[in-house]
Design an enzyme around this catalytic site. Structure first.
Site, short mmCIF file in Angstrom:
data_model
loop_
_atom_site.label_atom_id
_atom_site.label_comp_id
_atom_site.label_asym_id
_atom_site.label_seq_id
_atom_site.Cartn_x
_atom_site.Cartn_y
_atom_site.Cartn_z
N TYR A 73 0.81 -1.23 0.00
CA TYR A 73 0.00 0.00 0.00
C TYR A 73 0.84 1.27 0.00
O TYR A 73 0.31 2.37 0.01
CB TYR A 73 -0.99 0.02 1.17
CG TYR A 73 -0.43 -0.42 2.51
CD1 TYR A 73 0.35 0.45 3.27
CD2 TYR A 73 -0.70 -1.68 3.02
CE1 TYR A 73 0.86 0.05 4.49
CE2 TYR A 73 -0.20 -2.10 4.25
CZ TYR A 73 0.58 -1.22 4.97
OH TYR A 73 1.08 -1.62 6.19
N ARG A 112 8.70 13.20 8.08
CA ARG A 112 9.13 12.32 6.99
C ARG A 112 8.51 12.81 5.68
O ARG A 112 7.31 13.03 5.61
CB ARG A 112 8.62 10.92 7.29
CG ARG A 112 9.53 9.81 7.01
CD ARG A 112 9.03 8.48 7.52
NE ARG A 112 7.63 8.18 7.28
CZ ARG A 112 7.10 6.96 7.40
NH1 ARG A 112 7.87 5.96 7.73
NH2 ARG A 112 5.83 6.75 7.21
#
Ligand SMILES: Cc1ncc(COP(=O)(O)O)c(C=O)c1O
Length: 418
Positions: A229, A378
């Site tokens: 995913y 991130r």
């Protein structure tokens, strides 16, 4: 590096995979600067039609008769990933279950294959599920866990791992790309060192598959798992893949003895007798709908080519690093990933004492990164659908937020998922 927006536009104009952006829903239309493709990839435009076909033709009309095509879906999609994404051969990859369950199955199978060895090695900074599965398997089997320390930004040092290898070690579990920093392991060298110590290494490729070449056959990899995913765009909760090198398959027996791994499955035989091939690592009924979505995502990555995606991923990362150095360092933001692009996957991490507040402020301004403990933001600009100007605009937004101090008005306590 030329840090103007025009230079970013020029990189987009020369991008050989730029056209793939139009094959993802929302890209270019939703106004989002989506930098979280390493958490949940965008939806391919072709996915709804693929799901509708399975629902309306195969399920609604075909009903149980459709099992003749469904029964091979886990290996069909596995073969597609093997050839187009993972550098493995046909019959070496199976799609199904979650990464966690696949990790468990292969870890137990590998530990069984090394009788007399009582140590499992993992990295102290690896993704939680990997460490938890290792701890659980060790506890159930009376084994010892040897957690090797890793630098949170630079990743695992090969010599630290080498020092942890001895004749007691049965299996080593490691991530090819570190979830927090993006640090890229030397898969071939580590695999060789672990094998030389008589143990097996089980790689988690969740942050690597579709982002960097993993070349499982060329690197001599024995065992691997990974999710679909993220860079493979299989959708939320998409089933994971597992890889077992062909020569090893018959030596291994996984711990969940389900009927989908059984020889002559519909004979409904009295005892478990697993098939010789990769299907012996299957458990129960495959997630047919979810597999249709994984197939679409895997085909796109294969069509674009992992090498081209990795090259673009590196270039996007280089732009993030250069802009962070120039624009964000004065605001106390530091690079929290390896500086050498050859040692990074496709995401780049920044450290800031205000990381959580910054993340919230960015999400509210249409820039979607994610936050990771302890103080990291991130940035995962997935190369299939992220433009260089998207990175430039996102970094400009981060600079603006930091310069204005608007993020300081956001809660410091973590309260929502990003
Ligand atoms: C390295 C790694 N392993 C495993 C997982 C997740 O595993 P699962 O598919 O079981 O949720 C993730 C999820 O982000 C991950 O980053």
């Amino acid at each position: 590096m030329d840090l103007t927006r025009a230079a970013a536009e020029a990189l987009d104009a020369a991008d050989p995979v730029a056209a793939f952006r139009a094959r993802f829903a929302g890209a270019g239309e939703d106004g989002l600067l989506y930098l979280d493709g390493n958490s949940l990839g965008r939806m391919p435009v072709a996915t709804p039609a693929a799901l509708t076909r399975v629902v309306e033709e195969e399920w609604a009309r075909g009903l149980v008769r459709s099992w003749s095509s469904w029964v091979g879906a886990a290996t069909r999609v596995g073969d597609l990933l093997a050839e187009g994404v993972l550098g493995a051969g046909p019959g070496e990859v199976l799609v199904g279950d979650s990464t966690t369950v696949d990790l468990y199955k292969l870890l137990v199978a590998a530990a069984d294959a090394r009788p007399g060895r009582d140590v499992l090695v993992c990295c102290a900074d690896d993704f939680p599920t990997d460490r938890y599965v290792v701890a659980g398997v060790a506890q159930a089997r009376g084994m010892t866990v040897r957690e090797v320390p890793a630098d949170v930004d630079e990743g695992l040092d090969h010599s630290v791992l080498a020092a942890a290898l001895d004749e007691r070690v049965a299996v080593v579990v490691l991530s090819a790309v570190a979830y927090r920093s993006g640090a890229l392991a030397d898969v071939a060298a580590v695999t060789r060192a672990v094998r030389d110590a008589g143990a097996l290494v089980l790689w988690d490729l969740s942050h690597a598959a579709g982002a960097v070449p993993v070349d499982l056959a060329a690197n001599g990899v024995d065992l691997a798992v990974g999710c679909t995913y993220k860079y493979l765009n299989g959708g939320p909760g998409a089933p994971a893949f597992l890889y077992v090198r062909r020569e090893l398959q018959e030596q291994l027996r996984q711990p969940i003895w389900g009927w989908f791994g059984q020889r002559d499955q519909f004979a409904m035989g009295p005892v478990y007798d697993p098939v010789p091939g990769i299907e012996r690592f299957a458990v129960g009924t495959p997630p047919v709908l979810a597999l249709a979505a994984v197939e679409v995502g895997a085909r796109l990555v294969a069509e674009a080519g992992v090498d081209r995606l990795a090259a673009k991923g590196r270039a996007l990362g280089e732009l993030v690093v250069a802009l962070a150095d120039d624009w964000l360092a004065p605001h106390g933001v530091a690079l929290a990933s390896p500086r050498d692009p050859a040692r990074r996957g496709a995401h780049v991490t920044l450290a800031s004492s205000a990381a959580w507040q910054l993340t919230q402020a960015l999400v509210d301004r249409g820039v979607v990164p994610d936050f990771r403990t302890p103080d990291r933001v991130r940035l995962g600009p997935a190369p299939l659908y992220t433009r260089f100007v998207d990175v430039w605009d996102a970094m400009a937004c981060i600079r603006e937020v930091l310069a204005s101090g608007v993020h300081e008005g956001y809660p410091t306590e973590r309260s929502r998922v990003t």
